[in-house]
Design an enzyme around this catalytic site. Structure first.
Site, PDB file in Angstrom:
ATOM      1  CG  ASN A 125       5.242 -10.735  20.688  1.00 58.85           C
ATOM      2  OD1 ASN A 125       5.143 -11.385  21.418  1.00 58.85           O
ATOM      3  ND2 ASN A 125       6.090  -9.485  19.936  1.00 58.85           N
ATOM      4  CD  GLU A 185       3.765  -3.895  25.476  1.00 63.31           C
ATOM      5  OE1 GLU A 185       3.261  -3.418  24.584  1.00 63.31           O
ATOM      6  OE2 GLU A 185       4.516  -4.516  26.011  1.00 63.31           O
ATOM      7  CB  CYS A 239       4.526  -4.248  20.640  1.00 59.64           C
ATOM      8  SG  CYS A 239       5.200  -4.635  22.315  1.00 59.64           S
TER       9      CYS A 239
END
Length: 485
Positions: A153, A252, A286
């Site tokens: 992303n 993460e 995210c």
């Protein structure tokens, strides 16, 4: 730029074809244009890449802080100099907008500038001892070889964040980008550091298919640390494997970020922030807002204003500079989101803005009367869909925000900054922002999540801690008396 040239791995300072019998075709998510085709890495390629990193790391660790910084600064200049050719590459490979591509390059270079300071900030320490005649020396050392797994992303930024921090702290790296964005998340980074004069073997690139290599990248005996950015499901699996092998791990992971609007909030300010926090890069972040938790006193007004603004966003070809909403990364993402919306509507949620869907393009969609146990509120959507949950009090807003397996980012809007911060302190996240949206990342500020959103912290002094280890050496300068000998 000739995309077809991006078709090789980078191992031991050389661009070479992968040894797998399998190939990957890199396609534009919007037009389906074939950009490049690469022969993938197999386990032997991973062996070569990790051995290359191991062989190079000891010498790199001994390079002076000044020269490490100089290499990174040269890499920054090279990356910035490639902006004009990188923006269209990123737009076509990622399906992102021109705005997002420019933002990502800026973020990546910002993190590189911060990392360029790391070599000069690593200090050994001497502490007193409880034993007479003893000196205690604590050395801050590289962990050795780091395996970096990057997502699709924000591939340039999120790969660079770990790669440059690891290099700056004296480690060598093997980078494995996501297949869908292996050029901007892998080849570009390797090329930039190659041109910057990073010694051969300090950074290696492998592009592989999980179906072929399985867990070999993380199980391999050479890397002492794995840095992973991606989904929570994948992160849990990686943690279980690295835990078995006692490797250091930085994770993460995903988020289900709540955007709380209290009854005293400035709604114009809240809606403006909501638009960016929800729809930047089609919501494929995210930290993007996943749930809007809005006090019922202002619920109707907030829904009306957000719906009006969202309905005006330009949707279409990301190569058009005016486009705000481009395609999702693949059709599977679109189908997953449509399924979750359908399941939630069946449970009582209502669609007030039904975004059209064409191939990978999905226009902004707003779903109201959502309850926190509905699929749309419990799934990380990763798309341009706003789920809005009404609540009757500040206490209920806090309870709803915390009723999630995730804990990455969030936002609180209130007319009182003190009240907003008091609420923020009660939300179980690694990061949260008062009177701002949830998508924030600064190179010198601790970044990371709680619960299912990850382990460890990136950026600034926290990255130095993540990518180094402490060794205690004591020196007994005079004979010690023991209870027996």
């Amino acid at each position: 730029m000739k995309y077809a040239e991006w078709n090789q791995l980078f191992i031991r300072g050389e661009w070479k074809e992968g040894k797998s019998s399998n190939k990957y075709i890199n396609q534009n998510p919007y037009s389906k244009e074939v950009l490049a085709e690469i022969r993938l890495a197999n386990k032997q390629d991973m062996d070569d890449a990790y051995a290359s990193a191991r062989d190079a790391q000891r010498a790199w660790a001994k390079v002076s802080a000044t020269e490490k910084t100089a290499v990174i600064e040269r890499a920054i200049a090279i990356l910035e100099g490639k902006r004009e050719e990188l923006v269209p590459l990123m737009v076509r490979e990622q399906g992102c907008t021109v705005l997002k591509a420019n933002v990502e390059i800026g973020i990546a270079t910002g993190f590189m500038r911060e990392a360029a300071t790391y070599p000069g900030r690593i200090h050994d320490e001497e502490l007193s001892s409880i034993t007479a005649g003893k000196e205690n020396h604590l050395y801050c050392l590289p962990v050795g070889v780091v395996g970096v797994i990057a997502p699709w992303n924000f591939p340039l930024h999120l790969a660079m964040r770990s790669v440059v921090a690891a290099i700056a702290t004296g480690n060598a790296v093997v980078l494995k980008p996501d297949l869908q964005t292996y050029i901007s998340g892998g080849c570009v980074i390797a090329k930039v550091f190659e041109e910057a004069g990073l010694p051969s073997g300090v950074l290696n690139l492998v592009v592989s298919d999980l179906a072929e290599v399985g867990d070999y990248f993380i199980e391999h005996p050479i890397p002492r640390m794995i840095s992973f950015t991606g989904s929570t499901a994948a992160g849990r699996h990686i943690a279980s494997v690295t835990g078995k092998h006692l490797k250091k791990t930085a994770l993460e992971l995903g988020g289900n970020n709540a955007f709380i609007v209290l009854e005293d909030a400035d709604l114009d300010q809240a809606v403006a922030a909501a638009m960016f926090g929800k729809f930047m890069h089609q919501g494929q972040i995210c930290m993007a807002v996943n749930r809007f938790v809005v006090d019922r006193k202002v619920y109707g007004a907030f829904v009306e204003r957000l719906t009006d603004k969202a309905s005006q966003l330009a949707v279409g070809n990301p190569e058009d500079p005016n486009t705000v909403i481009g395609p999702l990364i693949n059709r599977n993402q679109v189908d997953k989101i449509l399924r979750v919306i359908g399941e939630s509507v069946a449970l009582g949620a209502r669609i007030v803005l039904a975004g059209s869907v064409e191939d990978n393009l999905m226009a902004p969609t707003i779903v109201v009367d959502v309850k926190n146990d509905m699929p749309i509120a419990q799934s990380e959507l990763f798309g341009p869909v706003a789920a809005i949950i009404p609540v009757d009090s500040e206490e209920e807003a806090i309870q709803v925000a915390n009723a999630s397996d995730y804990g990455l980012s969030g936002a609180v809007f209130s007319g009182s900054l003190e009240r907003g911060e008091a609420v923020a302190q009660q939300i179980h996240t690694g990061m949260i922002h008062v009177n701002d949206q949830s998508v924030n990342d600064e190179p010198h500020i601790a970044f990371g999540g709680e619960k299912g959103s990850g382990l460890g912290r990136f950026n600034g002094k926290w990255s130095i801690e993540e990518f180094t280890t402490i060794k205690w050496i004591s020196v007994q300068r005079e004979p010690r008396h023991y209870p027996f000998s």
